[in-house]
Design a protein around this motif. Structure first.
Motif, PDB file in Angstrom:
ATOM      1  N   ALA A   7       0.823  -1.211   0.000  1.00 19.04           N
ATOM      2  CA  ALA A   7       0.000   0.000   0.000  1.00 19.04           C
ATOM      3  C   ALA A   7       0.858   1.262   0.000  1.00 19.04           C
ATOM      4  O   ALA A   7       0.531   2.260  -0.662  1.00 19.04           O
ATOM      5  CB  ALA A   7      -0.923  -0.004   1.213  1.00 19.04           C
ATOM      6  N   ASN A   8       1.972   1.215   0.716  1.00 20.53           N
ATOM      7  CA  ASN A   8       2.884   2.362   0.748  1.00 20.53           C
ATOM      8  C   ASN A   8       3.446   2.638  -0.640  1.00 20.53           C
ATOM      9  O   ASN A   8       3.631   3.801  -1.038  1.00 20.53           O
ATOM     10  CB  ASN A   8       4.011   2.091   1.748  1.00 20.53           C
ATOM     11  N   LYS A   9       3.701   1.589  -1.383  1.00 14.46           N
ATOM     12  CA  LYS A   9       4.202   1.741  -2.749  1.00 14.46           C
ATOM     13  C   LYS A   9       3.143   2.332  -3.669  1.00 14.46           C
ATOM     14  O   LYS A   9       3.454   3.048  -4.622  1.00 14.46           O
ATOM     15  CB  LYS A   9       4.663   0.375  -3.277  1.00 14.46           C
ATOM     16  N   TYR A  10       1.859   2.063  -3.363  1.00 14.94           N
ATOM     17  CA  TYR A  10       0.764   2.521  -4.224  1.00 14.94           C
ATOM     18  C   TYR A  10       0.392   3.976  -3.970  1.00 14.94           C
ATOM     19  O   TYR A  10      -0.005   4.700  -4.895  1.00 14.94           O
ATOM     20  CB  TYR A  10      -0.462   1.631  -4.010  1.00 14.94           C
ATOM     21  N   GLY A  11       0.468   4.424  -2.697  1.00 13.19           N
ATOM     22  CA  GLY A  11       0.140   5.817  -2.410  1.00 13.19           C
ATOM     23  C   GLY A  11      -0.224   6.044  -0.959  1.00 13.19           C
ATOM     24  O   GLY A  11      -0.505   5.105  -0.209  1.00 13.19           O
ATOM     25  N   ALA A  12      -0.238   7.314  -0.533  1.00 11.35           N
ATOM     26  CA  ALA A  12      -0.474   7.664   0.870  1.00 11.35           C
ATOM     27  C   ALA A  12      -1.885   7.293   1.321  1.00 11.35           C
ATOM     28  O   ALA A  12      -2.084   6.770   2.418  1.00 11.35           O
ATOM     29  CB  ALA A  12      -0.229   9.158   1.083  1.00 11.35           C
ATOM     30  N   THR A  13      -2.887   7.560   0.494  1.00 12.42           N
ATOM     31  CA  THR A  13      -4.267   7.236   0.854  1.00 12.42           C
ATOM     32  C   THR A  13      -4.460   5.728   0.936  1.00 12.42           C
ATOM     33  O   THR A  13      -5.127   5.223   1.848  1.00 12.42           O
ATOM     34  CB  THR A  13      -5.253   7.827  -0.168  1.00 12.42           C
ATOM     35  N   ALA A  14      -3.869   5.003   0.000  1.00 12.36           N
ATOM     36  CA  ALA A  14      -3.943   3.538   0.034  1.00 12.36           C
ATOM     37  C   ALA A  14      -3.327   3.001   1.319  1.00 12.36           C
ATOM     38  O   ALA A  14      -3.855   2.057   1.927  1.00 12.36           O
ATOM     39  CB  ALA A  14      -3.228   2.950  -1.176  1.00 12.36           C
ATOM     40  N   LEU A  15      -2.230   3.604   1.757  1.00  6.82           N
ATOM     41  CA  LEU A  15      -1.563   3.182   2.985  1.00  6.82           C
ATOM     42  C   LEU A  15      -2.465   3.400   4.191  1.00  6.82           C
ATOM     43  O   LEU A  15      -2.586   2.526   5.059  1.00  6.82           O
ATOM     44  CB  LEU A  15      -0.253   3.945   3.165  1.00  6.82           C
ATOM     45  N   GLU A  16      -3.126   4.542   4.256  1.00  5.36           N
ATOM     46  CA  GLU A  16      -4.006   4.839   5.391  1.00  5.36           C
ATOM     47  C   GLU A  16      -5.196   3.885   5.433  1.00  5.36           C
ATOM     48  O   GLU A  16      -5.541   3.343   6.485  1.00  5.36           O
ATOM     49  CB  GLU A  16      -4.500   6.288   5.300  1.00  5.36           C
ATOM     50  N   VAL A  17      -5.811   3.653   4.276  1.00  3.26           N
ATOM     51  CA  VAL A  17      -6.959   2.743   4.206  1.00  3.26           C
ATOM     52  C   VAL A  17      -6.540   1.322   4.569  1.00  3.26           C
ATOM     53  O   VAL A  17      -7.197   0.642   5.368  1.00  3.26           O
ATOM     54  CB  VAL A  17      -7.585   2.772   2.791  1.00  3.26           C
ATOM     55  N   ALA A  18      -5.445   0.877   3.986  1.00  2.00           N
ATOM     56  CA  ALA A  18      -4.986  -0.500   4.207  1.00  2.00           C
ATOM     57  C   ALA A  18      -4.636  -0.742   5.668  1.00  2.00           C
ATOM     58  O   ALA A  18      -4.969  -1.797   6.231  1.00  2.00           O
ATOM     59  CB  ALA A  18      -3.771  -0.786   3.326  1.00  2.00           C
ATOM     60  N   THR A  19      -3.969   0.214   6.303  1.00  2.00           N
ATOM     61  CA  THR A  19      -3.574   0.048   7.706  1.00  2.00           C
ATOM     62  C   THR A  19      -4.795  -0.049   8.609  1.00  2.00           C
ATOM     63  O   THR A  19      -4.868  -0.914   9.487  1.00  2.00           O
ATOM     64  CB  THR A  19      -2.679   1.216   8.161  1.00  2.00           C
ATOM     65  N   ALA A  20      -5.779   0.841   8.397  1.00  4.79           N
ATOM     66  CA  ALA A  20      -6.989   0.835   9.229  1.00  4.79           C
ATOM     67  C   ALA A  20      -7.769  -0.472   9.079  1.00  4.79           C
ATOM     68  O   ALA A  20      -8.162  -1.094  10.073  1.00  4.79           O
ATOM     69  CB  ALA A  20      -7.875   2.019   8.869  1.00  4.79           C
ATOM     70  N   VAL A  21      -7.967  -0.911   7.841  1.00  2.35           N
ATOM     71  CA  VAL A  21      -8.748  -2.120   7.595  1.00  2.35           C
ATOM     72  C   VAL A  21      -7.995  -3.360   8.082  1.00  2.35           C
ATOM     73  O   VAL A  21      -8.583  -4.263   8.690  1.00  2.35           O
ATOM     74  CB  VAL A  21      -9.100  -2.252   6.096  1.00  2.35           C
ATOM     75  N   LYS A  22      -6.687  -3.400   7.850  1.00  2.00           N
ATOM     76  CA  LYS A  22      -5.908  -4.577   8.250  1.00  2.00           C
ATOM     77  C   LYS A  22      -5.890  -4.747   9.756  1.00  2.00           C
ATOM     78  O   LYS A  22      -6.015  -5.865  10.272  1.00  2.00           O
ATOM     79  CB  LYS A  22      -4.474  -4.465   7.719  1.00  2.00           C
ATOM     80  N   LEU A  23      -5.752  -3.655  10.492  1.00  2.29           N
ATOM     81  CA  LEU A  23      -5.694  -3.764  11.940  1.00  2.29           C
ATOM     82  C   LEU A  23      -7.063  -4.090  12.540  1.00  2.29           C
ATOM     83  O   LEU A  23      -7.161  -4.804  13.537  1.00  2.29           O
ATOM     84  CB  LEU A  23      -5.130  -2.472  12.541  1.00  2.29           C
ATOM     85  N   SER A  24      -8.118  -3.573  11.938  1.00  2.83           N
ATOM     86  CA  SER A  24      -9.451  -3.960  12.394  1.00  2.83           C
ATOM     87  C   SER A  24      -9.701  -5.435  12.079  1.00  2.83           C
ATOM     88  O   SER A  24     -10.357  -6.158  12.834  1.00  2.83           O
ATOM     89  CB  SER A  24     -10.530  -3.091  11.737  1.00  2.83           C
ATOM     90  N   ARG A  25      -9.125  -5.901  10.966  1.00  2.00           N
ATOM     91  CA  ARG A  25      -9.223  -7.316  10.585  1.00  2.00           C
ATOM     92  C   ARG A  25      -8.480  -8.196  11.586  1.00  2.00           C
ATOM     93  O   ARG A  25      -8.933  -9.298  11.921  1.00  2.00           O
ATOM     94  CB  ARG A  25      -8.630  -7.462   9.189  1.00  2.00           C
TER      95      ARG A  25
END
Length: 324
Positions: A201-219
């Motif tokens: 996600a970090n490689k894809y972009g800042a917004t992708a990183l924020e979304v991915a981190t939030a969803v992954k940790l809730s997962r």
């Protein structure tokens, strides 16, 4: 005139010198992975290359360091997130998370039976694919009383697929022209370990990183109910469940960044340090993939992991494109 005695290199001295040079090379490569110009996937490749050539001269240390570095990196990323946007993102990914976890566990168990994989190994691979990779395996293993061989096979399978995901997912995302939010959701659902999710996600972009981190940790919080259900399925009365405590500290970091202006002034530095720690984490993960480790996995668990990964990746991507 007395002649100088020639230096005699005994096999023991030669071996010791070789080990010393290997250690120095490993330390130098680890230092290079900390440079800002080295992206996480490159750090992973460096570790993998060393594992296939000189091996891992610090295997015991890197195993422990990987665990702690990943947790600290995740906490550091919390300082770059806002609570309100994270709640909105978590809501959006909730249904995807529930459906993917149930579906992955169900098909993982079926594939394990079809491929005649030992029951506990198959369940660990399915759990790691369904929730959060190595962390889920570490949490579920004591619940089902898995032995070291079963745990190492499951971890090896997951780590290899994680390494592939770092390169495959950003490429597919750009090819399909996924938005930052879509890619963040997809990577959080379909990539196993938190480290690889954040790296892609970090490689894809800042917004992708924020979304991915939030969803992954809730997962990752789903480790708790899955561990309880697992104890019932395996008829194990053990209460030894390792919960991801660092998620609580991540939430605290996010709260501080949201409501304390003083923290916001230094949050960018903490996030950058977290990303640097992630690169070193991936370097260490690559270094664990020695030839011996890869050979010990076996083709059945690897095939189960690949088929399960393809299933969840395609299903999640299709749902995300249709409904977002």
């Amino acid at each position: 005139m007395q002649q100088a005695k020639p230096t005699i290199h005994t096999p023991f001295k030669t071996l010791r010198a070789g080990r010393k040079s290997n250690r120095m090379l490993f330390i130098a490569a680890a230092g290079i992975s900390l440079l800002p110009v080295i992206p996480p996937p490159a750090a992973l490749l460096m570790g993998l290359a060393l594992a296939q050539t000189i091996g891992n001269p610090f295997a015991a240390f890197t195993h422990k360091a990987t665990h702690w570095l990943l947790q600290l990196s995740v906490v550091g990323l919390g300082f770059g997130m806002n609570l309100h946007s994270a709640l909105q993102t978590g809501k959006q990914g909730f249904l995807f998370t529930v459906a993917s976890i149930i579906g992955t566990l169900f098909f993982g168990i079926l594939l394990g039976k079809f491929l005649r994989i030992e029951r506990k190994t198959a369940y660990l691979v399915a759990s790691g694919t369904a929730i959060c990779g190595g962390s889920a395996i570490a949490a579920i293993a004591p619940v089902i009383k898995a032995n070291d061989q079963q745990i190492s096979v499951a971890l090896g399978t997951i780590f290899i697929l994680n390494a592939a995901a770092l390169f495959i997912f950003p490429f597919v995302g750009q090819w399909l022209q996924l938005s930052q939010t879509q890619f963040g959701l997809w990577s959080a659902i379909a990539i196993h370990d938190t480290s690889s999710v954040i790296g892609a996600a970090n490689k894809y972009g800042a917004t992708a990183l924020e979304v991915a981190t939030a969803v992954k940790l809730s997962r990752a919080l789903w480790i708790i109910p899955v561990a309880i259900i697992t104890a019932l399925l395996f008829r194990n009365s053990s209460k030894q469940i390792k919960l991801p405590w660092f998620i609580g500290i991540f939430l605290l970091a996010m709260l501080l960044n949201t409501y304390m202006p003083a923290v916001q002034h230094i949050s960018s530095y903490l996030v950058q340090a977290a990303k640097t720690g992630l690169s070193l984490t991936l370097f260490f993960i690559g270094a664990t993939m020695t030839r011996q480790a890869l050979q010990g996995i076996g083709w059945q668990p690897m095939l189960q992991g690949i088929l399960l990964w393809i299933l969840i990746s395609v299903a999640a991507l299709t749902a995300i494109i249709i409904y977002t």
